[in-house]
Design a protein around this motif. Structure first.
Motif, short mmCIF file in Angstrom:
data_model
loop_
_atom_site.label_atom_id
_atom_site.label_comp_id
_atom_site.label_asym_id
_atom_site.label_seq_id
_atom_site.Cartn_x
_atom_site.Cartn_y
_atom_site.Cartn_z
N SER A 68 0.87 -1.14 -0.14
CA SER A 68 -0.02 0.04 -0.04
C SER A 68 0.84 1.19 0.04
O SER A 68 1.48 1.35 0.97
N ILE A 69 0.76 2.12 -1.17
CA ILE A 69 1.47 3.14 -1.21
C ILE A 69 0.92 4.43 -0.73
O ILE A 69 0.06 4.62 -1.18
N ILE A 70 1.55 5.11 0.20
CA ILE A 70 0.89 6.12 0.90
C ILE A 70 1.56 7.46 0.27
O ILE A 70 2.79 7.35 0.59
N SER A 71 1.05 8.47 -0.47
CA SER A 71 1.79 9.31 -1.22
C SER A 71 1.20 10.75 -0.83
O SER A 71 0.07 10.89 -0.82
N MET A 72 2.11 11.68 -0.65
CA MET A 72 1.80 13.13 -0.40
C MET A 72 1.31 13.84 -1.70
O MET A 72 0.36 14.52 -1.37
N ASN A 73 1.50 13.33 -2.74
CA ASN A 73 1.04 13.89 -3.94
C ASN A 73 0.79 12.69 -5.04
O ASN A 73 0.61 11.54 -4.74
N PHE B 294 -4.23 0.15 -7.29
CA PHE B 294 -4.43 1.23 -6.08
C PHE B 294 -4.46 0.58 -4.84
O PHE B 294 -5.95 0.12 -4.47
N LEU B 295 -3.78 0.34 -3.72
CA LEU B 295 -3.96 -0.33 -2.59
C LEU B 295 -4.08 0.70 -1.54
O LEU B 295 -3.83 0.35 -0.20
N SER B 296 -4.02 2.01 -1.65
CA SER B 296 -4.40 3.09 -0.80
C SER B 296 -5.15 4.08 -1.39
O SER B 296 -5.28 4.32 -2.71
N PRO B 297 -5.84 4.91 -0.50
CA PRO B 297 -6.74 5.98 -0.87
C PRO B 297 -6.06 7.41 -1.62
O PRO B 297 -6.52 8.25 -2.17
N TRP C 85 -2.23 -3.23 5.76
CA TRP C 85 -1.71 -2.65 6.84
C TRP C 85 -0.38 -3.34 7.31
O TRP C 85 0.41 -2.74 8.02
N LYS C 86 0.03 -4.39 6.76
CA LYS C 86 1.14 -5.20 6.96
C LYS C 86 2.18 -4.82 6.05
O LYS C 86 3.39 -5.28 6.22
N ASN C 87 1.88 -4.01 4.89
CA ASN C 87 2.86 -3.96 3.96
C ASN C 87 2.65 -2.41 3.46
O ASN C 87 1.95 -2.10 2.31
#
Length: 216
Positions: A37-42, A56-59, A134-136
């Protein structure tokens, strides 16, 4: 006229070369990368996911946050991702001359650059957050949008795999990665913009495939 034709030719050739790079990188994908899950600022995270053919594994796709809000978001991921409803921003001081929608996620501001409405963004947010692994988790950040030394300190304390792209070397913060070419600017530029003819972008100075695979 001539310059416009050159720009069109350059972009055409750049896209051809970019496709070859993406094809090569897709062959390097592992199960770990595919489930990150990639959490990105932009938009960086979304573009990388698209290039690699990842779901897309994150919002955090097609939007951006300012630096302080993004750090706060990452410090309280489960709380903010647990919010289902966006509040439409009608504050003219926030909107300014922006033509895209803006919304509040609790006390955070989301700039919905690539959405036509807050409703569309909210729907996509809720669809994609259900896929969170949530584990990755891996976090992509930059020194844009008001980044400070104090915020970098807080970023370093986050318990996730993470990287922050900066315009100058920063030996104090281990998660900072210096991208060359922005030294005369206040921060990095758009690091996924095309450069030259060979399909390259500033972010390609960093091996994000290895990063997503948990390697240095």
């Amino acid at each position: 006229m001539v310059n416009r034709l050159i720009r069109k030719a350059r972009l055409f050739i750049w896209k051809k070369n970019r496709a070859k790079i993406d094809e090569r990188d897709r062959k390097r994908l592992t199960e770990k990368i595919k489930t990150t899950s990639i959490i990105s600022m932009n938009c960086t995270g979304g573009i990388i996911s698209h290039n690699l053919g990842l779901q897309f594994l994150s919002p955090t796709v097609n939007l951006y946050m300012n630096a302080e809000d993004f750090i706060k978001f990452c410090e309280n991921l489960s709380f903010y991702i647990g919010i289902d409803k966006f509040e439409i921003c009608t504050d003219e001081n926030v909107i300014g001359d922006r033509t895209y929608p803006i919304a509040y996620l609790g006390d955070l501001t989301l700039y919905l650059v690539h959405y036509s409405s807050v409703e569309e963004a909210e729907k996509k947010w809720n669809e994609r957050k259900r896929r969170m692994n949530w584990k990755n988790i891996a976090i992509f950040n930059t020194d844009r949008e008001g980044m400070t030394g104090e915020l970098k300190d807080r970023f370093e304390k986050l318990p996730y795999r993470k990287v922050m792209f900066v315009n100058k070397p920063d030996e104090k913060h281990a998660s900072c990665y210096y991208l060359q070419g922005f030294e005369n600017e206040d921060c990095v530029g758009i690091i996924t913009d095309s450069v030259g003819w060979k399909g390259m972008r500033p972010i390609d100075q960093f091996d994000y495939v290895n990063f997503l695979d948990g390697k240095d």
